[in-house]
Scaffold this motif. Sequence first.
Motif, PDB file in Angstrom:
ATOM      1  N   TRP A 167      22.153  74.488  93.773  1.00 48.92           N
ATOM      2  CA  TRP A 167      23.524  74.951  93.572  1.00 48.92           C
ATOM      3  C   TRP A 167      24.532  73.959  94.142  1.00 48.92           C
ATOM      4  O   TRP A 167      25.537  73.630  93.514  1.00 48.92           O
ATOM      5  N   ILE A 168      24.266  73.437  95.356  1.00 49.44           N
ATOM      6  CA  ILE A 168      25.188  72.480  95.983  1.00 49.44           C
ATOM      7  C   ILE A 168      25.245  71.186  95.178  1.00 49.44           C
ATOM      8  O   ILE A 168      26.330  70.635  94.928  1.00 49.44           O
ATOM      9  N   VAL A 169      24.088  70.687  94.732  1.00 51.17           N
ATOM     10  CA  VAL A 169      24.057  69.440  93.964  1.00 51.17           C
ATOM     11  C   VAL A 169      24.796  69.609  92.637  1.00 51.17           C
ATOM     12  O   VAL A 169      25.611  68.752  92.236  1.00 51.17           O
ATOM     13  N   PHE A 170      24.523  70.711  91.959  1.00 48.72           N
ATOM     14  CA  PHE A 170      25.170  70.963  90.662  1.00 48.72           C
ATOM     15  C   PHE A 170      26.681  71.119  90.833  1.00 48.72           C
ATOM     16  O   PHE A 170      27.478  70.595  90.043  1.00 48.72           O
ATOM     17  N   ALA A 171      27.110  71.838  91.886  1.00 43.25           N
ATOM     18  CA  ALA A 171      28.543  72.006  92.142  1.00 43.25           C
ATOM     19  C   ALA A 171      29.210  70.674  92.465  1.00 43.25           C
ATOM     20  O   ALA A 171      30.344  70.416  92.044  1.00 43.25           O
ATOM     21  N   THR A 172      28.508  69.806  93.181  1.00 42.36           N
ATOM     22  CA  THR A 172      29.062  68.492  93.519  1.00 42.36           C
ATOM     23  C   THR A 172      29.249  67.641  92.267  1.00 42.36           C
ATOM     24  O   THR A 172      30.270  66.958  92.107  1.00 42.36           O
ATOM     25  N   VAL A 173      28.275  67.677  91.367  1.00 41.94           N
ATOM     26  CA  VAL A 173      28.394  66.912  90.121  1.00 41.94           C
ATOM     27  C   VAL A 173      29.568  67.416  89.287  1.00 41.94           C
ATOM     28  O   VAL A 173      30.364  66.626  88.753  1.00 41.94           O
ATOM     29  N   ILE A 184      37.225  59.382  93.056  1.00 40.32           N
ATOM     30  CA  ILE A 184      35.775  59.525  92.837  1.00 40.32           C
ATOM     31  C   ILE A 184      34.999  58.796  93.925  1.00 40.32           C
ATOM     32  O   ILE A 184      34.034  59.321  94.488  1.00 40.32           O
ATOM     33  N   VAL A 185      35.412  57.555  94.222  1.00 48.47           N
ATOM     34  CA  VAL A 185      34.718  56.779  95.254  1.00 48.47           C
ATOM     35  C   VAL A 185      34.861  57.449  96.613  1.00 48.47           C
ATOM     36  O   VAL A 185      33.911  57.509  97.399  1.00 48.47           O
ATOM     37  N   ARG A 186      36.052  57.968  96.905  1.00 48.69           N
ATOM     38  CA  ARG A 186      36.258  58.654  98.175  1.00 48.69           C
ATOM     39  C   ARG A 186      35.378  59.891  98.286  1.00 48.69           C
ATOM     40  O   ARG A 186      34.835  60.204  99.355  1.00 48.69           O
ATOM     41  N   THR A 187      35.231  60.598  97.196  1.00 48.72           N
ATOM     42  CA  THR A 187      34.347  61.756  97.187  1.00 48.72           C
ATOM     43  C   THR A 187      32.898  61.351  97.406  1.00 48.72           C
ATOM     44  O   THR A 187      32.148  62.007  98.144  1.00 48.72           O
ATOM     45  N   LEU A 188      32.475  60.241  96.779  1.00 49.25           N
ATOM     46  CA  LEU A 188      31.106  59.749  96.975  1.00 49.25           C
ATOM     47  C   LEU A 188      30.870  59.331  98.419  1.00 49.25           C
ATOM     48  O   LEU A 188      29.791  59.579  98.977  1.00 49.25           O
ATOM     49  N   VAL A 189      31.865  58.704  99.046  1.00 39.65           N
ATOM     50  CA  VAL A 189      31.733  58.321 100.458  1.00 39.65           C
ATOM     51  C   VAL A 189      31.611  59.558 101.336  1.00 39.65           C
ATOM     52  O   VAL A 189      30.806  59.601 102.278  1.00 39.65           O
ATOM     53  N   THR A 190      32.399  60.585 101.033  1.00 38.26           N
ATOM     54  CA  THR A 190      32.316  61.838 101.788  1.00 38.26           C
ATOM     55  C   THR A 190      30.936  62.478 101.644  1.00 38.26           C
ATOM     56  O   THR A 190      30.362  62.985 102.613  1.00 38.26           O
ATOM     57  N   ILE A 191      30.397  62.441 100.429  1.00 32.35           N
ATOM     58  CA  ILE A 191      29.057  62.995 100.204  1.00 32.35           C
ATOM     59  C   ILE A 191      28.012  62.203 100.990  1.00 32.35           C
ATOM     60  O   ILE A 191      27.096  62.781 101.608  1.00 32.35           O
ATOM     61  N   ALA A 192      28.138  60.871 100.978  1.00 34.02           N
ATOM     62  CA  ALA A 192      27.188  60.037 101.727  1.00 34.02           C
ATOM     63  C   ALA A 192      27.263  60.334 103.221  1.00 34.02           C
ATOM     64  O   ALA A 192      26.232  60.398 103.911  1.00 34.02           O
TER      65      ALA A 192
END
Length: 366
Positions: free
Chosen positions: A53-59, A82-90
């Motif tokens: 659910w978390i992975v699908f919601a993030t995508v 998008i890049v900022r969101t990816l950095v936050t996820i990392a």
Amino acid sequence: MSQTTTAPTVRSLVAGQLPRRNELWLWLASAAVSAAILGLGAAAGAGFSVIGWIVFATVIQLIAIGIASGVVEGRRRAVDRIVRTLVTIAFALAIIPLISTLWTVIVNGIGQLNWTFISQATHSAYDPKTFMVETVTGSLQATVGTLIITGIATVISVPIGILTAIYLVEYSRPNQWMARTVTFLVDVMTGIPSIVAGLFAFSLFSLIVGPKAFSGFSAAIALCVLMIPTVVRSSEEMLRLVPADLREASLALGTSKFVTITRVVLPTAIAGIITGVMLAIARVIGETAPIFMAASFTDNFNANPFDGPMQTLPVMAYTGYKFPSSDIAASNAAAWGAALLLVILVVIFNLIARIASRALRPKGMR
């Protein structure tokens, strides 16, 4: 003859902008959409997974923020979001294991961490109620051993590491064979496995004192092999960050190079050097393999680093699971208590380093 006047095209210098909390609302909406889709799959018998659910919601949130920002703010801002969101996820993926480990240690060790456990060494006590001799677990011998072994390693490693960094930055030349050799050896020592350092120390002291070479000093030498390259690298980088203008101004006043280093360069870089030293201490204080091989382990209180085995907190945590006593539950609880006490010691050392670095840094940088 009439002339037609064309009004100039006025372009706005301010592009559109999404609402301030747009990313939060998009995440909540994406989570709701993801839950609805996965809920339909669960109703059909596919099952429901929280991680899925978390992975699908993030995508979904990444796609939504990219489309919304691209329409309102333009392509560049969309890519930035998008890049900022990816950095936050990392960052979240990196911090989750740390929080999980810390939470596990706290939950399992907080019940064991009391004044009796901290202030007493493991000993046998007679219980008049049951008329039996019971083993009372304590961490005093491990705490003292940790402080002694780490302290000896710090006293040996820090001067060697800082002086080596001063030589590489202030005295050596890039093409000098000695500088290249020292840099190469530091790089090699950085990649040495900790168990190899323990084997080195045990073999060295076995040749000197014989087969019964277990001692706290032997373990401290093993930790020095791991600690010195960290101190050298961190101190070298901090010294290189000191502006060359400060050195030139000091030398222009007629001072010697030694005075320039001790009165100008080192005080300017002292905050970073202390931080590097604390990183090196944190690197070795939790080592188990080299201390287990060089100092072995014991439940007896031993504060002499030159005679006999010594216990440390990481080794106590390891042996509590690997070599439990007849009361397995008590040994496991003591292992978790030792692990939590080790975490607390590392936090205390870092706080002391923060205070010292702020107190010793130049007045203009406070």
